[in-house]
Design an enzyme around this catalytic site. Structure first.
Site, PDB file in Angstrom:
ATOM      1  N   PHE A 138      29.388  39.444  37.696  1.00  0.00           N
ATOM      2  CA  PHE A 138      30.465  39.583  38.677  1.00  0.00           C
ATOM      3  C   PHE A 138      31.764  39.843  37.943  1.00  0.00           C
ATOM      4  CE2 PHE A 138      34.006  38.138  41.275  1.00  0.00           C
ATOM      5  CZ  PHE A 138      33.775  38.898  42.406  1.00  0.00           C
ATOM      6  N   ASP A 223      34.187  39.045  29.742  1.00  0.00           N
ATOM      7  CA  ASP A 223      34.889  38.619  30.946  1.00  0.00           C
ATOM      8  C   ASP A 223      34.883  37.094  30.951  1.00  0.00           C
ATOM      9  OD1 ASP A 223      35.636  37.770  33.454  1.00  0.00           O
ATOM     10  OD2 ASP A 223      34.547  39.341  34.535  1.00  0.00           O
ATOM     11  N   LYS A 252      41.691  33.328  36.540  1.00  0.00           N
ATOM     12  CA  LYS A 252      41.509  32.047  37.236  1.00  0.00           C
ATOM     13  C   LYS A 252      42.387  30.871  36.761  1.00  0.00           C
ATOM     14  CE  LYS A 252      37.252  32.715  39.734  1.00  0.00           C
ATOM     15  NZ  LYS A 252      36.516  33.947  39.475  1.00  0.00           N
TER      16      LYS A 252
HETATM   17  C1  LIG Z   1      36.547  35.394  39.818  1.00  0.00           C
HETATM   18  C2  LIG Z   1      36.039  36.332  38.795  1.00  0.00           C
HETATM   19  C3  LIG Z   1      36.547  37.648  38.707  1.00  0.00           C
HETATM   20  C4  LIG Z   1      37.508  38.216  39.713  1.00  0.00           C
HETATM   21  O1  LIG Z   1      38.739  37.594  39.670  1.00  0.00           O
HETATM   22  P1  LIG Z   1      39.795  37.867  40.871  1.00  0.00           P
HETATM   23  O2  LIG Z   1      41.018  37.130  40.411  1.00  0.00           O
HETATM   24  O3  LIG Z   1      39.186  37.321  42.104  1.00  0.00           O
HETATM   25  O4  LIG Z   1      40.004  39.319  40.953  1.00  0.00           O
HETATM   26  C5  LIG Z   1      36.110  38.446  37.674  1.00  0.00           C
HETATM   27  N1  LIG Z   1      35.215  38.007  36.787  1.00  0.00           N
HETATM   28  C6  LIG Z   1      34.695  36.751  36.836  1.00  0.00           C
HETATM   29  C7  LIG Z   1      33.714  36.322  35.804  1.00  0.00           C
HETATM   30  C8  LIG Z   1      35.083  35.892  37.852  1.00  0.00           C
HETATM   31  O5  LIG Z   1      34.546  34.677  37.936  1.00  0.00           O
END
Ligand SMILES: *Cc1c(COP(=O)(O)O)cnc(C)c1O
Length: 397
Positions: A138, A223, A252
């Site tokens: 994700f 990520d 986050k």
């Molecule tokens: C939450 C998340 C995102 C997206 O972040 P947003 O601030 O909602 O755009 C991307 N990568 C990972 C691994 C996430 O947990």
């Protein structure tokens, strides 16, 4: 507005993109949230791994209030002190040499994807534009980030997605090797898959990906939007492994609730982002970077990462005991305070019952309970959730 009025109005004026739980929150402190009627909930979601220092942390609140009195925003046409200090802290505490600030995780990944393409374009190899991402990953909801996401449900209805993404199963180095070709620019992955189900890498996997990247000149992009900022018991999850990536994205927990994202990169890679290559109006604005500076200062002063390691081990141990006692539990996984409990049945009912009993947890992929409490969660708070879970699992086994 009381809770009933708020929910009724919200459901008529806000897009229905979120299936919300029937509760309104109006106050938070530490790991506790309250609704306007004064009902308390113990929070094991923390805004999905955002409020690592707990809700309304006084240090963060003070930094925001102080900064708001002086300057909220100028433009990245000018320098500001909080942005500079935060970037210096991130560089000083990671593998990276440079930071690009943005406003969310998706945007940080968007920047990383653009940087990978620009890096090879600048090297005179524009044909190297493809990124290999992982199944069940994700990376966010903007067009490029969703194109990089390995879950069909995220892409449904938005075709055609951006070209140039290949997918392989996480933890399968042979599949990855087989996918690399002359057009591949980078490998993008979460060191521990979050939304995909708190899936940890097998021993040696990430090191093998790093070796493959070195051998082929591919960039390695992590990520760490969910795993970063202490969540897994290290400041960044890559520190658990014997390697560093070339690019890392954060968001986050960086602002403990203020919207801030960051893309970090090594010098030789970051140089592809010269003047005019990429931009965003609000990226690293004084107010959010002042908040994030308070976050990192507090993390150091209160030894939050070490605490997370200890509390996380305690929590995982207690969940492992539940797994032994209840046949409905398939396994317990995760690192630090990013923990998952896979059930052999539906998890949504467990979440709902927990909530009725005053505990917030969430469920991903239908049957995996995710626990991502504030990193300041106390053992006695964990104990109270474990008692609640024990009871619920007992009734459904
Ligand atoms: C939450 C998340 C995102 C997206 O972040 P947003 O601030 O909602 O755009 C991307 N990568 C990972 C691994 C996430 O947990």
């Amino acid at each position: 507005m009381n809770s009933a009025e708020t929910m009724k109005t919200a459901d008529s004026v806000i897009t229905a993109t979120y299936k919300r739980f029937p509760v309104v929150f109006s106050k938070g402190r530490g790991a506790t949230l309250w609704d306007p009627e004064g009902r308390a909930f113990l929070d094991f979601v923390a805004g999905i791994a955002v409020c690592n220092l707990g809700h309304s942390h006084p240090g963060v609140a003070r930094a925001v209030a102080e900064q708001a009195k002086n300057l909220l925003h100028v433009s990245n046409l000018y320098y500001t002190v909080p942005q500079t200090r935060l970037a210096a802290w991130l560089v000083g505490n990671s593998f990276a040499d440079r930071v690009f600030f943005c406003n969310s995780g998706a945007e940080a990944n968007e920047a990383a994807i653009k940087l990978c393409r620009k890096y090879f374009s600048d090297k005179g190899q524009p044909q190297r534009f493809k990124i290999i991402a992982m199944e069940r990953s994700f990376h966010g909801r903007t067009m490029a980030a969703l194109s990089a996401t390995g879950q069909d449900k995220i892409k449904k209805g938005f075709s055609p997605v951006l070209a140039g993404f290949d997918f392989v199963p996480f933890n399968d180095i042979q599949a990855l090797k087989a996918k690399v070709d002359a057009e591949t620019a980078a490998v993008l992955l979460e060191p521990i898959q979050g939304e995909g189900g708190i899936r940890c890498p097998s021993p040696g996997y990430l090191e093998a990906v790093r070796e493959l990247c070195d051998a082929t000149g591919m960039l390695m992009v992590f990520d760490e939007v969910q795993t970063g900022m202490g969540r897994t018991g290290k400041l960044f999850a890559y520190e658990h492994f014997n390697m560093v990536p070339d690019i890392m994205t954060l968001a986050k927990a960086l602002g403990n609730g203020l919207p801030i994202g960051a893309m970090l990169a090594k010098e030789g890679v970051a140089e592809a982002f010269g003047a005019g290559a990429h931009a965003t109006t609000f990226g690293g604005t004084p107010i959010v970077t002042a908040a994030a500076l308070a976050v990192v200062t507090t993390m150091e002063q209160e030894r939050i990462v070490e605490k997370c390691r200890v509390t996380g081990a305690y929590f995982k141990g207690r969940l492992a005991v539940l797994a032994k006692q209840h046949a409905i539990v398939e396994d317990v996984r995760g690192e630090g305070l990013l923990l998952g409990m896979k059930l052999k049945g539906d998890g949504d009912a467990v979440v709902k019952t927990c909530m009725e009993k005053g505990f917030l947890i969430n469920c991903i992929q239908g049957n995996i309970l995710r626990f991502s409490p504030p990193l300041i969660i106390q053992e006695k708070e964990i104990d109270s959730l474990v008692v609640c879970l024990d009871e619920i699992l007992g009734t459904i086994s």
